[in-house]
Design an enzyme around this catalytic site. Structure first.
Site, short mmCIF file in Angstrom:
data_model
loop_
_atom_site.label_atom_id
_atom_site.label_comp_id
_atom_site.label_asym_id
_atom_site.label_seq_id
_atom_site.Cartn_x
_atom_site.Cartn_y
_atom_site.Cartn_z
N ASP A 468 0.99 -1.12 0.15
CA ASP A 468 -0.09 -0.04 0.18
C ASP A 468 0.60 1.30 0.01
O ASP A 468 1.75 1.34 0.88
CB ASP A 468 -0.82 -0.16 1.28
CG ASP A 468 -1.99 1.13 1.19
OD1 ASP A 468 -2.41 1.63 0.06
OD2 ASP A 468 -2.05 1.61 2.37
N CYS A 503 -7.99 -0.98 -6.47
CA CYS A 503 -7.12 -1.15 -5.20
C CYS A 503 -8.06 -0.94 -3.81
O CYS A 503 -8.87 -1.51 -3.88
CB CYS A 503 -5.91 -0.37 -5.36
SG CYS A 503 -5.99 1.46 -5.76
N SER A 504 -7.55 -0.15 -3.07
CA SER A 504 -8.48 0.36 -2.01
C SER A 504 -9.01 1.78 -2.32
O SER A 504 -10.43 1.67 -2.11
CB SER A 504 -7.42 0.53 -0.96
OG SER A 504 -8.27 0.77 0.29
N ALA A 505 -8.40 2.64 -2.64
CA ALA A 505 -9.01 3.96 -2.89
C ALA A 505 -9.31 4.18 -4.29
O ALA A 505 -10.26 4.96 -4.66
CB ALA A 505 -8.23 5.10 -2.50
N GLY A 506 -8.65 3.29 -5.32
CA GLY A 506 -8.81 3.42 -6.55
C GLY A 506 -8.14 4.57 -7.37
O GLY A 506 -8.51 4.90 -8.46
N ILE A 507 -6.93 4.64 -6.83
CA ILE A 507 -6.30 6.06 -7.43
C ILE A 507 -4.80 5.87 -7.50
O ILE A 507 -4.20 6.18 -8.45
CB ILE A 507 -6.44 7.52 -6.58
CG1 ILE A 507 -6.01 7.13 -5.23
CG2 ILE A 507 -7.95 7.76 -6.80
CD1 ILE A 507 -6.28 8.70 -4.55
N GLY A 508 -4.21 5.11 -6.57
CA GLY A 508 -2.85 5.01 -6.52
C GLY A 508 -2.26 3.71 -7.39
O GLY A 508 -1.83 3.82 -8.47
N ARG A 509 -2.45 2.49 -6.75
CA ARG A 509 -1.83 1.33 -7.57
C ARG A 509 -2.68 1.10 -8.89
O ARG A 509 -2.36 0.71 -9.93
CB ARG A 509 -2.09 0.05 -6.72
CG ARG A 509 -1.14 0.05 -5.70
CD ARG A 509 -1.32 -0.82 -4.49
NE ARG A 509 -2.28 -0.50 -3.42
CZ ARG A 509 -2.48 -1.23 -2.32
NH1 ARG A 509 -1.88 -2.47 -2.26
NH2 ARG A 509 -3.25 -0.83 -1.42
N GLN A 547 -0.83 8.13 -7.21
CA GLN A 547 -1.10 8.84 -6.25
C GLN A 547 0.35 9.62 -5.42
O GLN A 547 0.10 10.66 -4.97
CB GLN A 547 -1.70 8.15 -4.89
CG GLN A 547 -2.03 8.79 -3.96
CD GLN A 547 -2.54 7.51 -2.68
OE1 GLN A 547 -2.44 6.52 -2.93
NE2 GLN A 547 -2.76 8.33 -1.58
#
Length: 572
Positions: A468, A503-509, A547
């Site tokens: 993460d 991913c989790s927030a949907g922006i970084g990975r 991100q």
């Protein structure tokens, strides 16, 4: 005891205690010899000394002097702490430079090390992020270990000297550097008169906090440390604000500072218009470009300083929570400040289209290579409250592939387990597991979806080797996954819809994966890549994509590796 001048002897300047040139000092702790009261005759000994007052009388200035003493001690402590931090940052900067890092990246890594030390003393959300791999490498280093040991020794010495100095100053009225104690004799009438500070420590702190709130958009992951003295109406003079803590909050600390558990805060207001600064950011995202040839790509991937500057200059384009002022909507978002951009958000079909909650999901359509419309859907990791909405979207959009780039838990929950072990039904959609294949860095599940009389096949790729807010330890597994997904996409029926990535927030990975997929196609087709242009386009459709700066650098490294693979294949 410090002496105070009477108000009649003060200058009219606020917060000043300068004497008027024609006056002698008049002290408040002794009786005045002559006091003029209008046209009346002068009176003597108007002021009583404390010893002549009733029993129990206290000197009116004792409490004030105590406060001043505490204030001075606090100021000195801040100075010592600043000296400690500077010495440590300088020492670790030298270490990382000797290890082969660039000067600017070395400063950033040194700040990460200092922050990791402070986190053991003060529990607070990290600002620069903590790279555990970097700390382990630093502990295991052998070539320049003397620098680390020397830096730690200097810090310990400074801490010991600070404690001794402050104890001496508090107990005896003098520090280590003073040869004589501060005079406390009441009979000394000739103490110097100095100007009092025009601000207090708390006022200065408050002033700095006010700088963080200059942007009228509240509680978004985007905010500026800098000030802009130009009026907002003067759009012709506006430029995209570089670096600042605004874009740094799109770095490792963004989720820590601005995200919370589901349902913690309702969004604000509605209908906010773009400010001139926001319009300028939109213009930057539409026009930003930097085409890289293979040679330029390889050089750029190794230039950490230039990549950091480029990343921090690129606006994040997060959504103002005012855009979504609907009761109960907070339960639909995993993080309160990561919201879908309105123009490209996925709208779920519902029998009651006036019910916004039934049509809402935190997801956006993204363009693919060659501006292919709705090639991807980037979304947050489903929560317990949104699993049904997620499967509604999968069915509605006819998606043939889901790419999941997160573990279910990483310190806290990152994604709900929205798929079954065997069979489950959500929103009238029956999901059944056909097969599970485990690879080194990801697993592949094949599902059968049934709704009424229609049946479809869905492939679910679960990549588990990406930590993460950081980057993978190696790039080849990601390239392998990108190519695997591209192959599965080509085999999907022509009527299939977008590939869903989360991913989790949907922006970084998620942003890294989609950008890599698009750029690999561009590199194969055109022989060049434009990573900045792709990042800008992704952020236009969903704020915050890619991100962190480390992720942005990682994308460059992955593309550099892919280009070498292509060149090697062409030579063979």
């Amino acid at each position: 005891m410090t002496r105070r001048l009477s108000s009649s002897s003060r200058s009219h300047t606020e917060d000043s205690i300068f004497l008027k040139p024609e006056e002698d000092p008049v002290w408040l702790d002794e009786p005045t010899k002559i006091e003029k009261l209008g046209d009346r005759a002068p009176k003597k000994d108007e002021l009583l000394d404390c010893k002549d007052r009733p029993t129990g009388c206290q000197h009116p200035h004792g409490e004030e002097m105590f406060v001043v003493s505490v204030y001075n001690v606090v100021i000195e402590i801040h100075c010592w702490v600043a000296l400690f931090i500077i010495s440590q940052v300088l020492g670790y900067w030298v270490f990382f430079v000797l290890e082969g890092n660039g000067p600017f990246s070395s400063i950033y890594k040194a700040l990460q090390v200092i922050e990791s030390y402070f986190s053991f003393i003060l529990p607070y959300p990290p600002i620069f992020g903590t790279d555990t791999m970097m700390l382990k490498e630093m502990e295991n280093t052998k070539h320049h270990n003397w620098v680390v040991q020397g830096t730690s020794g200097v810090g310990v010495v400074i801490g010991i000297i600070m404690i001794i100095h402050m104890l001496c100053k508090w107990r005896y009225g003098t520090g280590l550097w003073s040869s004589e104690p501060v005079s406390r004799n009441v009979s000394d009438r000739r103490q110097s008169v100095s100007r009092q500070p025009s601000f207090t420590l708390s006022e200065w702190t408050d002033a700095q906090e006010d700088l963080l709130d200059l942007d009228p958009v509240p509680q978004t992951p985007v905010f500026d440390m800098g000030t802009d003295s130009r009026t907002e109406g003067d759009a012709s003079t506006l430029t995209v604000t570089p670096v600042g803590l605004q874009e740094r909050r799109g770095s490792n600390v963004s989720l820590t500072l601005d995200m919370c558990t589901p349902g913690c805060t309702e969004p604000y207001g509605y209908g906010a218009q773009l400010s001139p600064r926001d319009q300028s950011a939109q213009e930057y995202l539409r026009q930003g470009t930097h085409i890289l040839t293979p040679a330029m790509l390889h050089m750029r991937a190794m230039d950490d300083q230039s990549l950091q500057a480029e990343f921090y200059e690129t606006p994040m384009n997060f959504v103002d929570p005012k855009e979504y002022n609907y009761p109960g909507l907070v339960r639909k978002n995993r993080y309160k400040t990561i919201l879908p951009n309105t123009h490209s958000r996925v709208i779920l079909k519902s029998l009651d289209e006036d019910d916004f909650l039934s049509t809402y999901i935190n997801a956006n359509y993204l363009k693919g290579y060659g501006d292919e419309e709705q090639a991807y859907i980037a979304t947050q990791g489903p929560t317990v409250n949104t699993v049904g909405d997620f499967w509604r979207m999968v069915w509605q959009e006819r998606s043939p592939i889901i790419v999941m780039i997160t573990n279910l838990e990483e310190k806290n929950e990152k994604c709900a387990e929205y798929w079954p072990e065997d069979t489950v039904t959500h929103e009238g959609i029956e999901i059944s597991v056909v097969s599970v294949t485990q690879e080194d860095d990801y697993s592949l599940r094949v599902f059968t979806l049934k709704c009424e009389e229609e049946e479809r096949t869905l492939k679910h790729y679960w990549y588990t080797s990406w930590p993460d807010q950081k980057t993978p330890d190696k790039a080849p597994p990601l390239l392998e996954l990108v190519q695997e997904v591209e192959g599965a996409r080509e085999e999907a029926p022509p009527s299939s819809g977008p590939t869903i990535v989360h991913c989790s927030a949907g922006i970084g990975r998620t942003g890294c994966f989609i950008a890599t997929s698009i750029l690999c196609k561009q590199l194969r087709t055109e022989g060049v890549v434009d990573i900045l242009r792709t990042t800008c386009q992704l952020r236009l459709d969903r704020g915050g994509m890619i991100q962190t700066c480390e992720q942005y650098q990682f994308v460059h490294h992955v593309l550099s590796l892919y280009e070498k693979q292509l060149s090697h294949t062409a030579e063979e």
